[in-house]
Write a protein that holds these residues in place. Structure first.
Motif, PDB file in Angstrom:
ATOM      1  N   UNK A   1       0.853  -1.190   0.000  1.00 62.39           N
ATOM      2  CA  UNK A   1       0.000   0.000   0.000  1.00 62.39           C
ATOM      3  C   UNK A   1       0.884   1.234   0.000  1.00 62.39           C
ATOM      4  N   UNK A   2       0.633   2.145  -0.931  1.00 71.27           N
ATOM      5  CA  UNK A   2       1.313   3.441  -0.981  1.00 71.27           C
ATOM      6  C   UNK A   2       0.252   4.504  -0.764  1.00 71.27           C
ATOM      7  N   UNK A   3       0.311   5.171   0.380  1.00 72.58           N
ATOM      8  CA  UNK A   3      -0.730   6.111   0.795  1.00 72.58           C
ATOM      9  C   UNK A   3      -0.085   7.444   1.202  1.00 72.58           C
ATOM     10  N   UNK A   4      -0.006   8.406   0.327  1.00 72.47           N
ATOM     11  CA  UNK A   4      -0.671   8.459  -0.966  1.00 72.47           C
ATOM     12  C   UNK A   4       0.317   8.945  -2.014  1.00 72.47           C
ATOM     13  N   UNK A   5      -0.136   8.963  -3.271  1.00 70.60           N
ATOM     14  CA  UNK A   5       0.706   9.484  -4.340  1.00 70.60           C
ATOM     15  C   UNK A   5       0.907  10.990  -4.219  1.00 70.60           C
ATOM     16  N   UNK A   6       0.022  11.668  -3.491  1.00 70.87           N
ATOM     17  CA  UNK A   6       0.213  13.103  -3.265  1.00 70.87           C
ATOM     18  C   UNK A   6       1.513  13.339  -2.506  1.00 70.87           C
ATOM     19  N   UNK A   7       1.755  12.513  -1.477  1.00 72.82           N
ATOM     20  CA  UNK A   7       3.001  12.626  -0.745  1.00 72.82           C
ATOM     21  C   UNK A   7       4.192  12.176  -1.567  1.00 72.82           C
ATOM     22  N   UNK A   8       3.992  11.144  -2.383  1.00 72.45           N
ATOM     23  CA  UNK A   8       5.052  10.668  -3.261  1.00 72.45           C
ATOM     24  C   UNK A   8       5.452  11.760  -4.246  1.00 72.45           C
ATOM     25  N   UNK A   9       4.455  12.487  -4.733  1.00 75.42           N
ATOM     26  CA  UNK A   9       4.734  13.557  -5.684  1.00 75.42           C
ATOM     27  C   UNK A   9       5.591  14.652  -5.056  1.00 75.42           C
ATOM     28  N   UNK A  10       5.406  14.878  -3.755  1.00 76.64           N
ATOM     29  CA  UNK A  10       6.191  15.906  -3.083  1.00 76.64           C
ATOM     30  C   UNK A  10       7.676  15.590  -3.089  1.00 76.64           C
TER      31      UNK A  10
ATOM     32  N   UNK B   1      -4.092  15.776  -8.665  1.00 73.44           N
ATOM     33  CA  UNK B   1      -2.813  16.465  -8.842  1.00 73.44           C
ATOM     34  C   UNK B   1      -1.962  15.844  -9.935  1.00 73.44           C
ATOM     35  N   UNK B   2      -2.170  14.549 -10.199  1.00 74.10           N
ATOM     36  CA  UNK B   2      -1.445  13.866 -11.269  1.00 74.10           C
ATOM     37  C   UNK B   2      -2.317  12.721 -11.759  1.00 74.10           C
ATOM     38  N   UNK B   3      -2.333  12.516 -13.059  1.00 75.23           N
ATOM     39  CA  UNK B   3      -3.179  11.480 -13.641  1.00 75.23           C
ATOM     40  C   UNK B   3      -2.359  10.220 -13.884  1.00 75.23           C
ATOM     41  N   UNK B   4      -2.612   9.219 -13.056  1.00 74.99           N
ATOM     42  CA  UNK B   4      -1.941   7.925 -13.227  1.00 74.99           C
ATOM     43  C   UNK B   4      -2.973   6.817 -13.410  1.00 74.99           C
ATOM     44  N   UNK B   5      -4.193   7.195 -13.778  1.00 74.63           N
ATOM     45  CA  UNK B   5      -5.246   6.193 -13.921  1.00 74.63           C
ATOM     46  C   UNK B   5      -4.921   5.187 -15.010  1.00 74.63           C
ATOM     47  N   UNK B   6      -4.198   5.613 -16.037  1.00 70.33           N
ATOM     48  CA  UNK B   6      -3.881   4.695 -17.133  1.00 70.33           C
ATOM     49  C   UNK B   6      -2.813   3.686 -16.745  1.00 70.33           C
ATOM     50  N   UNK B   7      -2.101   3.932 -15.648  1.00 74.19           N
ATOM     51  CA  UNK B   7      -1.070   3.001 -15.208  1.00 74.19           C
ATOM     52  C   UNK B   7      -1.647   1.866 -14.377  1.00 74.19           C
TER      53      UNK B   7
END
Length: 506
Positions: free
Chosen positions: A374-383, A425-431
């Motif tokens: 679990x990676x919670x969340x990509x918002x923090x990853x983006x930072x 904030x970022x579109x990763x739905x296609x991944x």
């Protein structure tokens, strides 16, 4: 329950003929280290870790019974020994630290020409002193620190190049592997040594607007050898430099059974056509407070119940708060962690580079054998990412790697806004293989929550929208909302003259 994963192993490459640096990850980037009896360049601005890597290079040689020589033109012997002590290293008898110009000579009026002028006499004396020390110690590995001083003594590009060529031919006859350090303080644009040396490794340091500095390296050239290209994050900590090679998912091949995995919530599994598949990725989208983390935790609990291990990487929520609020629902995450069934990592995006984070995930999958991540969340990853494009590439490689390892991955993304038009904030739905959409909607003067599956690559899923509630005992997912339209817009309307079933359960 998923079958054990069988890894397709390839024959280990033969690195016996190379001089390994002893730097975790860097030998992997260099395909085993340096070819012996060659001249190499390690360049970077002051503070990027050149001296630390050079000492590790000599210590690795000493560990293998090879004599090493550190020739310093810029740092004193005591400064180098202090650096070694800061990493809990002991410079043994096999390593000689030679200070080319002793500090006391700088105070001698008769020796004032030592490094202050660029006469032929001074450069010749320096070169002679180097050769004499090599003849005396007979080293297999040599570090010369730094080329900036040699460049200043040479006084010109032509003479500097001739001097480097002379050193190269001399050391080649001695059968010595030489690492040259360049701090780029004299002339950062001078690429003279690049064409002479067998390989060039460049160290960089980035200073973000907030947070700790980020360090990365890149192999600019390596004659006749394969190496891992691109930038690789690294850090300096007690014990030396650790390099985190750029993740390439195609290098990791595994064979596993793609079983369907449930969540333990019957209605949620029905919405997803029976569940999610092993070795797939699921993206949970929704505004703040919709329970994205709770949905991911539901799959973690189901994995542990199957006898599998799981790992959670928490970027946004404080770990103590997460453990406390889930304990109130009857989920003892701390107990599962203490039993070794669950790993929970609190990730500080301001202090961790993307490469180091990918390394943490890989350790949990490769070593701890976690099957749910679990990676919670990509918002923090983006930072933690300098650019959005880099985030997408990192996430792509990480998800591909996890999928190939048979790990089931859950990622959350907090969308901007609460109702109506939502922005990510970022579109990763296609991944992602599966996309779950969470929404607030208004009904009868109450704010309610709805869930829908908008994508699933690995099988069929419901096209319905279901209401769900977060209760004191966890998630409760109800029947499809068939009497409403406009739920995803936030303000639904009745399509039939039938009231919404209003009860304690959805």
């Amino acid at each position: 329950m998923a079958a054990d994963i069988e890894t397709e192993t390839e024959p280990a490459p033969d690195y016996s003929g190379k001089a390994m640096l002893g730097v975790l990850g860097l030998d992997d980037v260099l395909s085993g280290g340096f070819v012996r009896d060659r001249l190499y360049l390690l360049e970077g601005n002051p503070g990027t870790g050149k001296t630390t890597i050079a000492l590790q290079f000599l210590l690795e040689g000493a560990r293998r019974g090879e004599r090493g020589l550190y020739i310093s033109l810029s740092e004193t012997r005591e400064e180098l020994l202090e650096t070694a002590r800061s990493h809990d290293w002991t410079i043994g008898d096999l390593i000689t630290v030679y200070e080319l110009i002793p500090p006391e000579s700088l105070l001698d009026a008769e020796q004032q020409q030592s490094l202050l002028y660029t006469s032929d006499l001074e450069l010749g004396e320096a070169t002679k002193a180097i050769f004499e020390q090599v003849e005396a110690t007979k080293p297999a590995r040599v570090v010369l620190d730094s080329l900036s001083e040699i460049r200043l003594l040479a006084g010109g590009s032509l003479r500097y190049r001739r001097q480097i060529l002379a050193l190269k031919h001399y050391f080649a006859r001695q059968g010595t592997t030489v690492l040259l350090l360049d701090d780029l303080t004299a002339d950062a644009l001078d690429k003279t040594v690049h064409s002479v040396t067998h390989a060039v490794v460049r160290l960089d340091e980035l200073a973000p607007d907030y947070g700790a500095e980020r360090r990365r390296l890149r192999v600019l050239k390596y004659r006749s050898q394969r190496f891992r290209g691109g930038y690789h994050d690294f850090c300096i900590s007690t014990g030396g430099v650790r390099v985190f090679p750029r993740l390439i998912a195609l290098e990791h091949k595994t064979a596993f059974v793609r079983n369907q995995l449930g969540s333990g919530v019957i209605e949620l599994d029905a919405l997803l056509g029976g569940g999610v598949e092993a070795g797939s990725s699921t993206l949970i989208l929704g505004p703040a407070g919709t329970g994205k983390s709770l949905f991911a935790i539901q799959y973690v609990l189901a994995a542990v119940a199957r006898g599998e291990k799981a790992a959670m990487f928490i970027f946004d929520e404080e770990l103590g708060v997460l453990l406390e609020r889930t304990r109130a629902m009857g989920f003892d995450l701390a107990g599962l962690r203490d039993q070794g069934q669950l790993t929970i990592e609190q990730v500080d995006a301001a202090e961790l580079s993307p490469g180091e984070f990918a390394h943490l995930v890989r350790c949990q999958v490769d070593e701890a054998r976690a099957k749910t991540v679990v990676i919670d969340s990509l918002n923090g990853y983006q930072a933690a990412m300098p650019q959005e494009n880099a985030l997408i590439l990192h996430v792509h490689e990480l998800l591909q790697y996890l999928n190939r390892q048979g790990a089931t991955t859950f990622l959350t993304v907090a969308q901007h806004g609460l109702v109506g038009d939502m922005r990510s904030p970022v579109d990763v739905t296609y991944l992602a293989d599966t996309v779950i959409l969470l929404r607030y909607f208004e009904a009868r003067g109450q704010v309610r929550r709805a869930i829908s599956a908008v994508k699933k690559r690995t099988g069929a899923h419901e096209d319905t929208i279901r209401e769900y509630r977060i209760t004191g005992t966890g998630l409760r997912v109800g029947e499809p909302l068939r009497n409403f339209q406009g739920v995803l817009r936030g303000v639904p309307t009745l399509v039939k003259d039938q009231a919404l079933l209003d009860s304690d359960q959805p």
